[in-house]
Design an enzyme around this catalytic site. Structure first.
Site, short mmCIF file in Angstrom:
data_model
loop_
_atom_site.label_atom_id
_atom_site.label_comp_id
_atom_site.label_asym_id
_atom_site.label_seq_id
_atom_site.Cartn_x
_atom_site.Cartn_y
_atom_site.Cartn_z
N GLN A 60 7.85 -5.26 -1.26
CA GLN A 60 6.22 -5.21 -2.11
C GLN A 60 5.15 -5.96 -1.24
OE1 GLN A 60 5.35 -3.00 -3.37
NE2 GLN A 60 3.34 -2.89 -3.42
N LYS A 113 7.22 0.89 -10.11
CA LYS A 113 8.47 1.13 -9.17
C LYS A 113 9.71 1.78 -10.32
CE LYS A 113 6.24 0.91 -4.33
NZ LYS A 113 6.38 -0.04 -3.31
N ASP A 170 11.58 2.58 1.89
CA ASP A 170 10.03 2.12 2.46
C ASP A 170 9.56 2.71 3.68
OD1 ASP A 170 7.73 1.23 0.43
OD2 ASP A 170 8.62 -0.60 1.35
N1 GUN Z 1 2.00 -2.06 -0.42
C1 GUN Z 1 0.99 -1.73 0.07
N2 GUN Z 1 1.88 0.39 0.33
C2 GUN Z 1 2.95 -0.10 0.07
C3 GUN Z 1 3.95 -0.01 0.42
O1 GUN Z 1 4.26 1.69 0.05
N3 GUN Z 1 5.82 -0.18 0.32
C4 GUN Z 1 5.54 -1.99 0.02
N4 GUN Z 1 6.86 -1.91 0.38
N5 GUN Z 1 4.39 -2.37 -0.16
C5 GUN Z 1 3.33 -1.64 0.21
#
Ligand code: GUN
Length: 290
Positions: free
Chosen positions: A96, A52, A119
């Protein structure tokens, strides 16, 4: 059978975003800024967060990665979120997942300001999505819709079977694909761990979204000829041919299912790259909303 190339599609989206970033920069000097919080040592989460952050740089975004050990208290984490909410320099914030057991995921997601919720996991964002109002759509479901749309795959009136009911993928993608929208209007069936005879449903599906997190769950005898298969699985399995000692496996027995498909996504290189592209798109939206 046509392979859906998520890597190429995500690159096209990133190019579009980079162009828009240049326009915004030249207009008012603003550089979109994403903050990412990572708690603990989970290998998968570390890889995702690194991707990311790297992708932010590639489209001209600023990013801030904040890392905490597993031992951080819930209060410390919530205080940091409040601080970032109040920081005008930061446009988007994500924490995350998963989080350590002693930290409430609900409290953390609710603490993020809906204006910065790139998100799309805040109840306000989810509620707006259900109501069909403009909002941040969760990145993986939005990426799936974008792939179907960019590959010209007809969804109107099709039967879509979603395997898995998570808040991150299964539930929201079911909603998006049943919406009255160009890439929507599906009849959706959600199957999950308590569904009896999943094969009965998958055999009737025109489109299958596999998001259970069970490696190679979907077998060739569970699908009909011409089906569209979107594989969201990303399980880590031991692989001695890889330097890391592990490889990624999807929820689909790709080798045997692919020959029956009209379209299928590979793992890796399918949905994964799209998730990050859509996160960047949401961050751009956060800037444009301000
Ligand atoms: N863990 C697995 N997929 C995601 C996501 O799209 N965003 C976040 N913040 N955590 C995750």
């Amino acid at each position: 059978m046509e392979l859906i190339d998520g890597k190429k599609t995500a690159q096209a989206i990133r190019d579009e975003i980079a162009e828009r970033v240049n326009e915004i920069k030249s207009k008012n000097g603003k550089i979109p800024h994403l903050a990412v919080i990572l708690v603990g040592e989970d290998g998968g989460s570390q890889t995702y967060v690194a991707s990311k952050v790297k992708s932010c740089g590639e489209v001209g975004f600023q990013s801030t990665k904040i890392e905490y050990p597993d031992s951080i208290t819930e209060k410390e984490l919530l205080d940091k979120i409040v601080e970032i909410n109040q920081n005008d320099d930061i446009d988007g914030l994500l924490v995350q997942l998963p989080l350590p057991k002693h930290i409430s995921e609900t409290k953390v997601l609710e603490a993020i300001s809906p204006d910065k919720d790139v998100d799309g996991f805040h109840p306000v964002s989810m509620g707006r999505m259900v109501a069909g109002m403009p909002t941040f759509l969760p990145a993986t479901p939005a990426g799936i819709v974008e792939l179907l749309s960019r590959y010209g795959i007809e969804t109107n009136g099709k039967h879509c079977v979603v395997l898995g009911r998570s808040h991150i993928v299964g539930t929201p993608v079911s909603l998006l694909l049943s919406r009255k929208a160009k890439t929507g209007n599906c009849t959706v069936t959600i199957c999950h761990s308590r569904t009896k005879d999943i094969k009965k449903f998958t055999l009737q599906a025109d489109i299958i979204i596999a998001a259970m997190g069970v490696p190679e769950f979907l077998k060739a005898d569970m699908v009909k000829e011409g089906v569209v298969v979107i594989d969201v699985g990303t399980s880590r399995v031991p692989d001695s041919s890889k330097k890391s000692g592990w490889g990624l496996k999807g929820d689909v027995d790709f080798e045997n299912v692919a020959p029956k498909c009209s379209f299928i996504t590979p793992v890796p290189g399918g949905v994964g790259p799209m998730t990050i592209a859509m996160l960047l798109k949401n961050t751009l939206l956060a800037v444009e909303n301000r």
